[in-house]
Design an enzyme around this catalytic site. Structure first.
Site, PDB file in Angstrom:
ATOM      1  N   ASP A  10       0.860  -1.202   0.000  1.00  0.00           N
ATOM      2  CA  ASP A  10       0.000   0.000   0.000  1.00  0.00           C
ATOM      3  C   ASP A  10       0.890   1.244   0.000  1.00  0.00           C
ATOM      4  O   ASP A  10       0.874   2.055   0.921  1.00  0.00           O
ATOM      5  CB  ASP A  10      -0.947   0.012   1.217  1.00  0.00           C
ATOM      6  CG  ASP A  10      -0.219   0.006   2.561  1.00  0.00           C
ATOM      7  OD1 ASP A  10      -0.850   0.386   3.576  1.00  0.00           O
ATOM      8  OD2 ASP A  10       0.979  -0.355   2.612  1.00  0.00           O
ATOM      9  N   ASP A  15       6.797   1.119   1.737  1.00  0.00           N
ATOM     10  CA  ASP A  15       6.469   0.150   0.674  1.00  0.00           C
ATOM     11  C   ASP A  15       7.303   0.425  -0.576  1.00  0.00           C
ATOM     12  O   ASP A  15       7.749  -0.501  -1.254  1.00  0.00           O
ATOM     13  CB  ASP A  15       4.997   0.234   0.287  1.00  0.00           C
ATOM     14  CG  ASP A  15       4.046   0.036   1.446  1.00  0.00           C
ATOM     15  OD1 ASP A  15       3.900   0.964   2.249  1.00  0.00           O
ATOM     16  OD2 ASP A  15       3.456  -1.060   1.547  1.00  0.00           O
ATOM     17  N   ASN A  39      -2.597   2.551   3.597  1.00  0.00           N
ATOM     18  CA  ASN A  39      -2.031   3.882   3.877  1.00  0.00           C
ATOM     19  C   ASN A  39      -2.873   4.982   3.230  1.00  0.00           C
ATOM     20  O   ASN A  39      -3.008   6.078   3.759  1.00  0.00           O
ATOM     21  CB  ASN A  39      -0.605   3.977   3.335  1.00  0.00           C
ATOM     22  CG  ASN A  39       0.393   3.269   4.212  1.00  0.00           C
ATOM     23  OD1 ASN A  39       0.249   3.257   5.439  1.00  0.00           O
ATOM     24  ND2 ASN A  39       1.391   2.648   3.603  1.00  0.00           N
ATOM     25  N   THR A 124       3.030  -6.149   2.746  1.00  0.00           N
ATOM     26  CA  THR A 124       3.549  -5.033   3.558  1.00  0.00           C
ATOM     27  C   THR A 124       2.425  -4.027   3.804  1.00  0.00           C
ATOM     28  O   THR A 124       2.648  -2.809   3.803  1.00  0.00           O
ATOM     29  CB  THR A 124       4.730  -4.345   2.844  1.00  0.00           C
ATOM     30  OG1 THR A 124       4.241  -3.780   1.604  1.00  0.00           O
ATOM     31  CG2 THR A 124       5.851  -5.312   2.572  1.00  0.00           C
ATOM     32  N   PHE A 165      -0.667  -0.729  12.489  1.00  0.00           N
ATOM     33  CA  PHE A 165      -1.551  -0.240  11.437  1.00  0.00           C
ATOM     34  C   PHE A 165      -2.050  -1.343  10.487  1.00  0.00           C
ATOM     35  O   PHE A 165      -3.247  -1.420  10.195  1.00  0.00           O
ATOM     36  CB  PHE A 165      -0.854   0.855  10.627  1.00  0.00           C
ATOM     37  CG  PHE A 165      -1.688   1.364   9.487  1.00  0.00           C
ATOM     38  CD1 PHE A 165      -1.502   0.880   8.209  1.00  0.00           C
ATOM     39  CD2 PHE A 165      -2.691   2.302   9.706  1.00  0.00           C
ATOM     40  CE1 PHE A 165      -2.287   1.334   7.156  1.00  0.00           C
ATOM     41  CE2 PHE A 165      -3.488   2.765   8.662  1.00  0.00           C
ATOM     42  CZ  PHE A 165      -3.281   2.266   7.380  1.00  0.00           C
ATOM     43  N   ASN A 166      -1.146  -2.167   9.959  1.00  0.00           N
ATOM     44  CA  ASN A 166      -1.573  -3.153   8.950  1.00  0.00           C
ATOM     45  C   ASN A 166      -2.583  -4.145   9.514  1.00  0.00           C
ATOM     46  O   ASN A 166      -3.513  -4.560   8.828  1.00  0.00           O
ATOM     47  CB  ASN A 166      -0.363  -3.907   8.384  1.00  0.00           C
ATOM     48  CG  ASN A 166       0.482  -3.032   7.487  1.00  0.00           C
ATOM     49  OD1 ASN A 166       0.007  -2.026   6.963  1.00  0.00           O
ATOM     50  ND2 ASN A 166       1.743  -3.399   7.316  1.00  0.00           N
ATOM     51  N   HIS A 239       9.835   0.287   7.880  1.00  0.00           N
ATOM     52  CA  HIS A 239       9.196  -0.985   8.216  1.00  0.00           C
ATOM     53  C   HIS A 239       9.263  -2.035   7.099  1.00  0.00           C
ATOM     54  O   HIS A 239       9.817  -3.107   7.267  1.00  0.00           O
ATOM     55  CB  HIS A 239       7.716  -0.740   8.545  1.00  0.00           C
ATOM     56  CG  HIS A 239       7.470   0.300   9.581  1.00  0.00           C
ATOM     57  ND1 HIS A 239       7.680   0.096  10.939  1.00  0.00           N
ATOM     58  CD2 HIS A 239       7.027   1.577   9.461  1.00  0.00           C
ATOM     59  CE1 HIS A 239       7.369   1.199  11.599  1.00  0.00           C
ATOM     60  NE2 HIS A 239       6.975   2.108  10.739  1.00  0.00           N
ATOM     61  N   ASP A 240       8.656  -1.740   5.954  1.00  0.00           N
ATOM     62  CA  ASP A 240       8.349  -2.769   4.968  1.00  0.00           C
ATOM     63  C   ASP A 240       9.555  -3.490   4.365  1.00  0.00           C
ATOM     64  O   ASP A 240       9.499  -4.709   4.164  1.00  0.00           O
ATOM     65  CB  ASP A 240       7.467  -2.173   3.859  1.00  0.00           C
ATOM     66  CG  ASP A 240       6.114  -1.745   4.395  1.00  0.00           C
ATOM     67  OD1 ASP A 240       5.498  -0.852   3.800  1.00  0.00           O
ATOM     68  OD2 ASP A 240       5.688  -2.288   5.440  1.00  0.00           O
TER      69      ASP A 240
HETATM   70  O1  RIB Z   1       2.796   0.020  10.767  1.00  0.00           O
HETATM   71  C1  RIB Z   1       3.645   0.164   9.653  1.00  0.00           C
HETATM   72  C2  RIB Z   1       2.966  -0.329   8.418  1.00  0.00           C
HETATM   73  O2  RIB Z   1       1.819   0.463   8.167  1.00  0.00           O
HETATM   74  C3  RIB Z   1       3.832  -0.188   7.147  1.00  0.00           C
HETATM   75  O3  RIB Z   1       3.496  -1.196   6.237  1.00  0.00           O
HETATM   76  C4  RIB Z   1       3.438   1.149   6.607  1.00  0.00           C
HETATM   77  O4  RIB Z   1       3.602   1.230   5.182  1.00  0.00           O
HETATM   78  C5  RIB Z   1       1.973   1.173   6.946  1.00  0.00           C
HETATM   79  O5  RIB Z   1       1.291   0.473   5.926  1.00  0.00           O
HETATM   80 CA    CA Z   2       2.879  -0.637   3.951  1.00  0.00          CA
END
Ligand code: RIB
Ligand code: CA
Length: 321
Positions: A10, A15, A39, A124, A165-166, A239-240
């Site tokens: 996303d 990403d 996102n 991701t 979040f994901n 993160h990703d």
């Molecule tokens: O919490 C981090 C995740 O949430 C990452 O994948 C970032 O791109 C958002 O999607």
């Molecule tokens: Ca992401």
């Protein structure tokens, strides 16, 4: 032999770099990129995936759009983190890479059926597409080598005190994935917060002297402004790409085995990944959980990937003829 993978994403600042890492590193063969709402809206995450592939010269990987909302709850985008476009900061030229007409779930399923060996899925983003794939095509589970995802956390969340979040965006989808029986590796905030884009890291991207290096530095600079504003963190965690790095070089990301259960009903904890690191509960191990990152090796892989893509312009290393 390179590991065949599909990234479900996303874009999203992090990403974007995950796509670049997967496209450039010869240890993986990026078969497809699929997008999902998270996102930002599906329209924006799909446009951003096209933008990334255009500037990185990734012209031989199909991009397919997937689900435009979570399985049950309403979509709540992270414009506070990634901006109105979903990838605020650097300017991107009009994309020259288009989407394929297939839905993401159909493209993933077709690749799983046609590819001569099992494929690793690297989500991701919220797991809506992956959950729908497993539900719509139960046969696909046996053709998935592994799901190596960025999401969850062994500790605290970043969307609520308990949820990342994901997972928070689509807890039902995450629950389906963790209960699917497919081998899952979870790269959560506890490990991705070790991948901090310090000024020294930004300088490495800027020092490449390429448009792509500058775009990555710009993405990280914007991401950094967000993390300072929202979390008072001096440097943003990337993160990703950690999930991609785990596939490229398992030694980069140390994992332990544990039961991971997604909380669906907690009034204050819905969307939490309950990671039973000490076997308190009588629940079966269903995941590898990433705990430690070799940050030096991680950033070397990340910077090398952007350097390789930036050097070759529109013809990326490892592109299939
Ligand atoms: O919490 C981090 C995740 O949430 C990452 O994948 C970032 O791109 C958002 O999607
Ligand atoms: Ca992401």
């Amino acid at each position: 032999m390179p590991v065949p993978i599909i990234i479900d994403c996303d874009p999203g600042h992090d990403d974007a770099l995950a796509i670049m890492l997967a496209a450039a590193n010869p240890a993986v063969d990026l078969l497809a990129i699929t997008t999902v709402a998270g996102n930002q809206t599906l329209e924006k995450t799909s446009l951003n995936a096209r933008r990334v592939c255009t500037v990185a010269g990734i012209t031989d990987v199909p991009i397919a759009a997937g689900c435009d909302r979570p399985l049950l709850q309403q979509l709540a985008v992270a414009d506070d983190v990634h901006g109105e476009s979903g990838m605020d900061g650097p300017h991107f030229p009009e994309p020259t890479v288009d989407l394929v007409p297939e839905h993401a779930v159909e493209l993933i399923h077709r690749i799983l059926v046609e590819h001569p060996e099992p494929v690793t899925l690297v989500p991701t983003a919220p797991l809506t597409n992956i959950a729908l794939l497993l539900t719509r095509y139960p046969d696909s589970a046996a053709r998935i080598r592994e799901i190596v995802l960025m999401g969850g956390s062994t500790e605290r969340g970043n969307r609520t005190p308990a949820s990342e979040f994901n997972i928070h965006t689509d807890p039902e989808a995450a629950d389906i994935v963790f209960r699917s029986g497919v081998p899952v590796t979870m790269c959560g905030l506890n490990v991705t917060h070790q991948a901090l884009a310090t000024p020294e890291v930004l300088a490495r991207f800027e020092g490449l002297g390429t448009e792509l290096g500058d775009i990555c530095a710009g993405l990280l600079a914007y991401f950094g402004s967000t993390y300072r504003r929202l979390w008072n963190m001096p440097h943003p965690p990337l993160h990703d790409p950690v999930a991609v790095a785990r596939v490229i070089d398992p030694a980069v990301v140390e994992c332990v085995e544990a039961n991971v259960t997604v909380e669906l009903h907690g009034r204050y904890t819905r969307g939490a990944t309950v990671v039973d690191l000490h076997r308190y509960l009588d629940r079966p191990v269903n995941a590898k959980v990433a705990v430690t990152l070799d940050t030096g090796l991680f950033w070397d892989h990340m910077v090398d990937a952007v350097a390789a893509l930036g050097r070759t312009g529109l013809e990326r290393p490892g592109a299939r003829g």
